[in-house]
Design a protein around this motif. Structure first.
Motif, PDB file in Angstrom:
ATOM      1  N   ARG A  59       0.812  -1.220   0.000  1.00  0.00           N
ATOM      2  CA  ARG A  59       0.000   0.000   0.000  1.00  0.00           C
ATOM      3  C   ARG A  59       0.841   1.264   0.000  1.00  0.00           C
ATOM      4  N   THR A  60       1.835   1.342   0.881  1.00  0.00           N
ATOM      5  CA  THR A  60       2.621   2.578   0.986  1.00  0.00           C
ATOM      6  C   THR A  60       3.385   2.851  -0.306  1.00  0.00           C
ATOM      7  N   GLN A 140       1.644   7.796   7.258  1.00  0.00           N
ATOM      8  CA  GLN A 140       0.482   7.022   7.728  1.00  0.00           C
ATOM      9  C   GLN A 140      -0.258   7.788   8.817  1.00  0.00           C
ATOM     10  N   ALA A 141       0.487   8.362   9.741  1.00  0.00           N
ATOM     11  CA  ALA A 141      -0.142   9.137  10.810  1.00  0.00           C
ATOM     12  C   ALA A 141      -0.842  10.377  10.250  1.00  0.00           C
ATOM     13  N   LEU A 142      -0.231  11.003   9.243  1.00  0.00           N
ATOM     14  CA  LEU A 142      -0.857  12.181   8.624  1.00  0.00           C
ATOM     15  C   LEU A 142      -2.176  11.812   7.951  1.00  0.00           C
ATOM     16  N   LEU A 143      -2.191  10.692   7.231  1.00  0.00           N
ATOM     17  CA  LEU A 143      -3.429  10.311   6.547  1.00  0.00           C
ATOM     18  C   LEU A 143      -4.486   9.848   7.554  1.00  0.00           C
ATOM     19  N   ASP A 144      -4.053   9.248   8.664  1.00  0.00           N
ATOM     20  CA  ASP A 144      -5.008   8.854   9.703  1.00  0.00           C
ATOM     21  C   ASP A 144      -5.676  10.091  10.313  1.00  0.00           C
ATOM     22  N   ALA A 145      -4.864  11.087  10.671  1.00  0.00           N
ATOM     23  CA  ALA A 145      -5.412  12.310  11.260  1.00  0.00           C
ATOM     24  C   ALA A 145      -6.269  13.068  10.243  1.00  0.00           C
ATOM     25  N   PHE A 146      -5.837  13.082   8.988  1.00  0.00           N
ATOM     26  CA  PHE A 146      -6.607  13.727   7.927  1.00  0.00           C
ATOM     27  C   PHE A 146      -7.968  13.059   7.765  1.00  0.00           C
ATOM     28  N   SER A 147      -8.011  11.732   7.903  1.00  0.00           N
ATOM     29  CA  SER A 147      -9.264  10.987   7.784  1.00  0.00           C
ATOM     30  C   SER A 147     -10.203  11.299   8.947  1.00  0.00           C
ATOM     31  N   ILE A 148      -9.639  11.464  10.156  1.00  0.00           N
ATOM     32  CA  ILE A 148     -10.446  11.857  11.316  1.00  0.00           C
ATOM     33  C   ILE A 148     -10.998  13.268  11.110  1.00  0.00           C
ATOM     34  N   ARG A 149     -10.142  14.166  10.663  1.00  0.00           N
ATOM     35  CA  ARG A 149     -10.545  15.557  10.383  1.00  0.00           C
ATOM     36  C   ARG A 149     -11.654  15.598   9.344  1.00  0.00           C
ATOM     37  N   GLU A 150     -11.532  14.763   8.312  1.00  0.00           N
ATOM     38  CA  GLU A 150     -12.532  14.724   7.246  1.00  0.00           C
ATOM     39  C   GLU A 150     -13.889  14.265   7.780  1.00  0.00           C
ATOM     40  N   LEU A 173       3.459   5.165  17.210  1.00  0.00           N
ATOM     41  CA  LEU A 173       4.269   6.292  17.684  1.00  0.00           C
ATOM     42  C   LEU A 173       3.983   7.558  16.881  1.00  0.00           C
ATOM     43  N   SER A 174       3.953   7.436  15.560  1.00  0.00           N
ATOM     44  CA  SER A 174       3.678   8.618  14.726  1.00  0.00           C
ATOM     45  C   SER A 174       2.266   9.147  14.973  1.00  0.00           C
ATOM     46  N   ASN A 175       1.308   8.244  15.188  1.00  0.00           N
ATOM     47  CA  ASN A 175      -0.052   8.681  15.480  1.00  0.00           C
ATOM     48  C   ASN A 175      -0.134   9.426  16.802  1.00  0.00           C
ATOM     49  N   ILE A 176       0.567   8.927  17.799  1.00  0.00           N
ATOM     50  CA  ILE A 176       0.562   9.602  19.103  1.00  0.00           C
ATOM     51  C   ILE A 176       1.109  11.018  18.961  1.00  0.00           C
ATOM     52  N   PHE A 177       2.252  11.170  18.290  1.00  0.00           N
ATOM     53  CA  PHE A 177       2.830  12.506  18.086  1.00  0.00           C
ATOM     54  C   PHE A 177       1.848  13.419  17.350  1.00  0.00           C
TER      55      PHE A 177
END
Length: 312
Positions: A59-60, A140-150, A173-177
């Motif tokens: 995927r990545t 991955q963390a950026l797209l996760d947060a972007f999906s929550i924001r969306e 770890l990246s998600n936590i940050f």
């Protein structure tokens, strides 16, 4: 135009909150682009990008390659298994040989934590960390947060629990940050053996009871157990893990409120989540995949813009 405060994307810990919002705002524009009939823009037709994957990825790697091609960049794909690395060539030599072909940006996944940071000190190119060992996986963390924001309009104030193998997960770890920088409340949930010591120092809480964690949260981000990073067993059996930390539809229906289910992939169906959860209305897993292309377009575009500004 606003620009990032960094010249490389090595980890979320190096980004400011303003950087995160700039990436999201840029991704908003590219999300609109990739939903047009013609999905390509000429933004980076003078930029060459090398994708160096020293670990397996589907995927990545595909998401980065598609993002780069949507921006009209020239793309070189490199697989370590068929390269001179197998003959003993060093990482720096490998990359410098690629850079001699006039490459501007290197996207790299590597099994060793800190490989991207090391490389950024030895080569003249922008480095994007596509995952380094069990350290970070920033996009991955950026797209996760972007999906929550969306879905929710904002990340601030949301309650997110990250469930599963926290110990070996660069995604965790990246998600936590990311989530803490954006003002979310974060808990981690899993067996004691898979929760790192002193993780509370990152501003998160630990909950070992999955039902309590799900009852508390708005969003549950489910992680797979990373057996490939384990040298010995961290729990008695997969069956016992599923009973304690797997999510199924029946469990979700016992909660007093609906929650959102996320997963960075690949999914081990029937372990961390069942198919009736992964494919349900609670899940935004496929939204995460789509948003991954927009986020990676934004990251590549913003770093390339810094290169162009520097050259000018």
């Amino acid at each position: 135009m606003k620009e990032l405060s960094v010249s490389n994307l090595l980890g979320i810990k190096y980004l400011t909150t303003e950087d995160l919002h700039l990436i999201f705002e840029t991704a908003d524009q590219f999300k609109e682009v990739i939903n047009r009939p013609i999905k390509k823009v000429p933004s980076l037709r003078d930029i060459t990008i090398a994708n160096l994957f020293f670990e397996n990825s589907t995927r990545t790697r595909l998401s980065f390659e598609l993002a780069e091609k949507r921006l009209s960049a020239d793309v070189i794909n490199f697989s370590a298994s068929s390269s001179s690395v197998t003959k003993g060539e060093t990482l720096v030599d490998t990359v410098n040989n690629i850079l001699a072909m006039k490459v501007d940006i290197v996207v790299m996944r590597h099994p060793n934590p800190g490989a991207g940071v090391f490389l950024s000190k030895h080569v003249k190119a922008s480095i994007i960390n596509a995952g380094d060992g069990a350290h970070e996986h920033p996009t991955q963390a950026l797209l996760d947060a972007f999906s929550i924001r969306e879905k929710y309009g904002d990340v601030a104030g949301k309650k997110i629990v990250i469930v599963g193998d926290i110990m070996h997960s660069r995604v965790a770890l990246s998600n936590i940050f990311t989530l803490k920088k954006l003002g979310a409340e974060v808990k981690v949930c899993g067996p004691t053996s898979l929760i790192p010591k002193h993780i509370e120092s990152l501003g998160v809480k630990v909950e070992h009871n999955l039902v309590k964690a799900l009852q508390w949260c708005d969003i549950a981000n489910m992680l797979r157990v990373q057996h490939e990073r384990m040298e010995h067993s961290y729990f008695p059996s997969t069956r016992e893990y599923v009973q304690q930390y797997g999510i199924n539809k029946a469990l979700l229906e016992t909660l007093t409120k609906p929650i959102t289910i996320m997963h960075p992939g690949p999914i081990n169906r029937g372990v961390e989540i069942t198919s009736d959860v992964a494919d349900s209305e609670h899940s935004i897993i496929l939204n995460q995949v789509e948003n991954g292309v927009a986020i990676r377009m934004a990251v590549v575009y913003l770093l390339a813009s810094k290169i162009k500004n520097y050259e000018n």
